[in-house]
Design a protein around this motif. Structure first.
Motif, PDB file in Angstrom:
ATOM      1  N   SER A 174      20.997  18.775  71.135  1.00  0.00           N
ATOM      2  CA  SER A 174      20.168  19.979  71.037  1.00  0.00           C
ATOM      3  C   SER A 174      20.999  21.250  70.936  1.00  0.00           C
ATOM      4  O   SER A 174      20.490  22.294  70.549  1.00  0.00           O
ATOM      5  N   THR A 175      22.285  21.174  71.258  1.00  0.00           N
ATOM      6  CA  THR A 175      23.149  22.353  71.170  1.00  0.00           C
ATOM      7  C   THR A 175      23.889  22.433  69.838  1.00  0.00           C
ATOM      8  O   THR A 175      24.729  23.309  69.648  1.00  0.00           O
ATOM      9  N   LYS A 176      23.587  21.520  68.912  1.00  0.00           N
ATOM     10  CA  LYS A 176      24.267  21.460  67.624  1.00  0.00           C
ATOM     11  C   LYS A 176      23.266  21.659  66.489  1.00  0.00           C
ATOM     12  O   LYS A 176      22.092  21.354  66.625  1.00  0.00           O
ATOM     13  N   THR A 177      23.756  22.139  65.368  1.00  0.00           N
ATOM     14  CA  THR A 177      22.968  22.217  64.152  1.00  0.00           C
ATOM     15  C   THR A 177      23.663  21.347  63.117  1.00  0.00           C
ATOM     16  O   THR A 177      24.767  21.662  62.685  1.00  0.00           O
ATOM     17  N   PHE A 178      23.044  20.233  62.777  1.00  0.00           N
ATOM     18  CA  PHE A 178      23.639  19.258  61.865  1.00  0.00           C
ATOM     19  C   PHE A 178      23.176  19.509  60.440  1.00  0.00           C
ATOM     20  O   PHE A 178      22.008  19.798  60.199  1.00  0.00           O
ATOM     21  N   HIS A 179      24.122  19.376  59.498  1.00  0.00           N
ATOM     22  CA  HIS A 179      23.846  19.586  58.081  1.00  0.00           C
ATOM     23  C   HIS A 179      24.355  18.393  57.282  1.00  0.00           C
ATOM     24  O   HIS A 179      25.253  17.668  57.726  1.00  0.00           O
ATOM     25  N   ILE A 180      23.811  18.224  56.078  1.00  0.00           N
ATOM     26  CA  ILE A 180      24.317  17.194  55.175  1.00  0.00           C
ATOM     27  C   ILE A 180      25.797  17.468  54.935  1.00  0.00           C
ATOM     28  O   ILE A 180      26.200  18.604  54.722  1.00  0.00           O
ATOM     29  N   GLY A 181      26.597  16.416  54.998  1.00  0.00           N
ATOM     30  CA  GLY A 181      28.037  16.547  54.817  1.00  0.00           C
ATOM     31  C   GLY A 181      28.797  16.603  56.126  1.00  0.00           C
ATOM     32  O   GLY A 181      30.007  16.376  56.154  1.00  0.00           O
ATOM     33  N   ASP A 182      28.112  16.916  57.237  1.00  0.00           N
ATOM     34  CA  ASP A 182      28.771  16.905  58.540  1.00  0.00           C
ATOM     35  C   ASP A 182      29.126  15.470  58.912  1.00  0.00           C
ATOM     36  O   ASP A 182      28.526  14.519  58.422  1.00  0.00           O
ATOM     37  N   THR A 183      30.091  15.340  59.783  1.00  0.00           N
ATOM     38  CA  THR A 183      30.522  14.031  60.259  1.00  0.00           C
ATOM     39  C   THR A 183      30.347  13.975  61.768  1.00  0.00           C
ATOM     40  O   THR A 183      30.667  14.931  62.475  1.00  0.00           O
ATOM     41  N   ILE A 184      29.832  12.840  62.234  1.00  0.00           N
ATOM     42  CA  ILE A 184      29.767  12.619  63.681  1.00  0.00           C
ATOM     43  C   ILE A 184      30.784  11.541  64.020  1.00  0.00           C
ATOM     44  O   ILE A 184      30.940  10.562  63.295  1.00  0.00           O
ATOM     45  N   GLN A 192      22.619   5.971  76.969  1.00  0.00           N
ATOM     46  CA  GLN A 192      23.630   6.020  75.925  1.00  0.00           C
ATOM     47  C   GLN A 192      22.947   5.832  74.572  1.00  0.00           C
ATOM     48  O   GLN A 192      23.041   4.794  73.929  1.00  0.00           O
ATOM     49  N   LYS A 193      22.234   6.892  74.168  1.00  0.00           N
ATOM     50  CA  LYS A 193      21.476   6.890  72.919  1.00  0.00           C
ATOM     51  C   LYS A 193      21.451   8.297  72.367  1.00  0.00           C
ATOM     52  O   LYS A 193      21.517   9.266  73.114  1.00  0.00           O
ATOM     53  N   LEU A 194      21.384   8.385  71.038  1.00  0.00           N
ATOM     54  CA  LEU A 194      21.483   9.680  70.384  1.00  0.00           C
ATOM     55  C   LEU A 194      20.475   9.777  69.242  1.00  0.00           C
ATOM     56  O   LEU A 194      20.414   8.903  68.379  1.00  0.00           O
ATOM     57  N   ASP A 195      19.699  10.850  69.240  1.00  0.00           N
ATOM     58  CA  ASP A 195      18.794  11.204  68.145  1.00  0.00           C
ATOM     59  C   ASP A 195      19.276  12.557  67.641  1.00  0.00           C
ATOM     60  O   ASP A 195      19.211  13.545  68.352  1.00  0.00           O
ATOM     61  N   LEU A 196      19.813  12.572  66.422  1.00  0.00           N
ATOM     62  CA  LEU A 196      20.217  13.864  65.873  1.00  0.00           C
ATOM     63  C   LEU A 196      19.448  14.140  64.601  1.00  0.00           C
ATOM     64  O   LEU A 196      19.109  13.236  63.849  1.00  0.00           O
ATOM     65  N   ASN A 197      19.147  15.413  64.388  1.00  0.00           N
ATOM     66  CA  ASN A 197      18.333  15.834  63.262  1.00  0.00           C
ATOM     67  C   ASN A 197      19.185  16.649  62.298  1.00  0.00           C
ATOM     68  O   ASN A 197      19.760  17.664  62.673  1.00  0.00           O
ATOM     69  N   VAL A 198      19.257  16.180  61.049  1.00  0.00           N
ATOM     70  CA  VAL A 198      19.993  16.884  60.008  1.00  0.00           C
ATOM     71  C   VAL A 198      19.016  17.793  59.273  1.00  0.00           C
ATOM     72  O   VAL A 198      17.995  17.332  58.753  1.00  0.00           O
ATOM     73  N   LEU A 199      19.340  19.084  59.244  1.00  0.00           N
ATOM     74  CA  LEU A 199      18.467  20.064  58.607  1.00  0.00           C
ATOM     75  C   LEU A 199      18.444  19.907  57.096  1.00  0.00           C
ATOM     76  O   LEU A 199      19.420  19.464  56.494  1.00  0.00           O
ATOM     77  N   ARG A 200      17.332  20.305  56.504  1.00  0.00           N
ATOM     78  CA  ARG A 200      17.252  20.365  55.037  1.00  0.00           C
ATOM     79  C   ARG A 200      18.216  21.453  54.581  1.00  0.00           C
ATOM     80  O   ARG A 200      18.375  22.462  55.248  1.00  0.00           O
ATOM     81  N   PRO A 201      18.841  21.254  53.408  1.00  0.00           N
ATOM     82  CA  PRO A 201      19.756  22.293  52.918  1.00  0.00           C
ATOM     83  C   PRO A 201      19.021  23.593  52.671  1.00  0.00           C
ATOM     84  O   PRO A 201      17.921  23.592  52.121  1.00  0.00           O
ATOM     85  N   ALA A 202      19.624  24.695  53.091  1.00  0.00           N
ATOM     86  CA  ALA A 202      19.053  26.020  52.842  1.00  0.00           C
ATOM     87  C   ALA A 202      19.463  26.480  51.459  1.00  0.00           C
ATOM     88  O   ALA A 202      20.514  26.105  50.951  1.00  0.00           O
ATOM     89  N   SER A 203      18.649  27.329  50.864  1.00  0.00           N
ATOM     90  CA  SER A 203      18.980  27.809  49.526  1.00  0.00           C
ATOM     91  C   SER A 203      20.157  28.764  49.554  1.00  0.00           C
ATOM     92  O   SER A 203      20.980  28.767  48.668  1.00  0.00           O
ATOM     93  N   THR A 204      20.243  29.593  50.601  1.00  0.00           N
ATOM     94  CA  THR A 204      21.397  30.475  50.739  1.00  0.00           C
ATOM     95  C   THR A 204      21.762  30.587  52.207  1.00  0.00           C
ATOM     96  O   THR A 204      20.922  30.812  53.059  1.00  0.00           O
ATOM     97  N   THR A 205      23.037  30.422  52.500  1.00  0.00           N
ATOM     98  CA  THR A 205      23.560  30.638  53.845  1.00  0.00           C
ATOM     99  C   THR A 205      24.890  31.341  53.701  1.00  0.00           C
ATOM    100  O   THR A 205      25.603  31.147  52.723  1.00  0.00           O
TER     101      THR A 205
END
Length: 188
Positions: A46-56, A116-129
């Motif tokens: 919950s303290t992270k913002t995950f994006h496409i291309g990120d690595t865990i 010991q379980k993880l649910d992470l949510n990857v955001l949809r790509p934004a048009s401009t950041t």
């Protein structure tokens, strides 16, 4: 013709700058992937913002743990009978290739139920950041596996904190190539 090449080269540069923003997140931060440190992985995500291309990165002792990618129903019930994929190296690097939820847990009996379980949510790509400086890497990157996300809605993530990204070397090489192409276009 030269202007079109320059525009194409600069467009490629902007795209590469975007890709260089990818972050690497060590699951559980300094504690890693474990049951001993009483890490709240839900809170961690919950303290992270995950994006496409990120690595865990899952770091753990492979004698005592593993990582299973599972469906949402399997995640909820800690059912490890038919995982989507299983990782067992103790240094598992997974690149997030699409938006949505990704579900993981340790398949050792009792570990998922112990948290010991993880649910992470990857955001949809934004048009401009806004573009930012990519982090630098202090250690060699582990082997990487790309996996798709599960299609399940979830909570909104918050601000990101990340570890170094291994994309910097690729980014530098592409920038150098594009700069040389732009100068070659001006010279001709």
């Amino acid at each position: 013709m030269m202007a079109a090449r320059t525009v194409a080269a600069l467009s490629c540069l902007v795209m590469m700058l975007r890709l260089s923003e990818a972050a690497v997140y060590k699951v559980g931060d300094s504690a890693g992937w474990t049951t001993i440190a009483n890490v709240d992985y839900k809170q961690w995500a919950s303290t992270k913002t995950f994006h496409i291309g990120d690595t865990i990165l899952f770091e753990y002792n492979p004698q005592f743990h593993n990582v299973m990618r599972v469906t949402h129903p399997m995640y909820r019930s800690c059912n490890n009978s038919n995982p989507i994929s299983t990782f067992t190296t103790g240094n598992d690097s997974i690149t997030l290739t699409n938006h949505g939820h990704h579900f993981f847990f340790c398949g050792v009996p009792g570990h998922c139920l112990a948290g010991q379980k993880l649910d992470l949510n990857v955001l949809r790509p934004a048009s401009t950041t806004p573009l930012s400086d990519p982090p630098t890497s202090s250690s060699p990157p582990p082997l990487t596996t790309n996996i798709p996300a599960a299609e399940v809605p979830g909570p909104s993530p918050s601000l990101a904190a990340s570890l170094p990204s291994p994309a910097m070397a690729r980014f530098t090489a592409v920038v150098a190539l594009l700069v040389s192409l732009v100068f070659a276009n001006f010279a001709s």
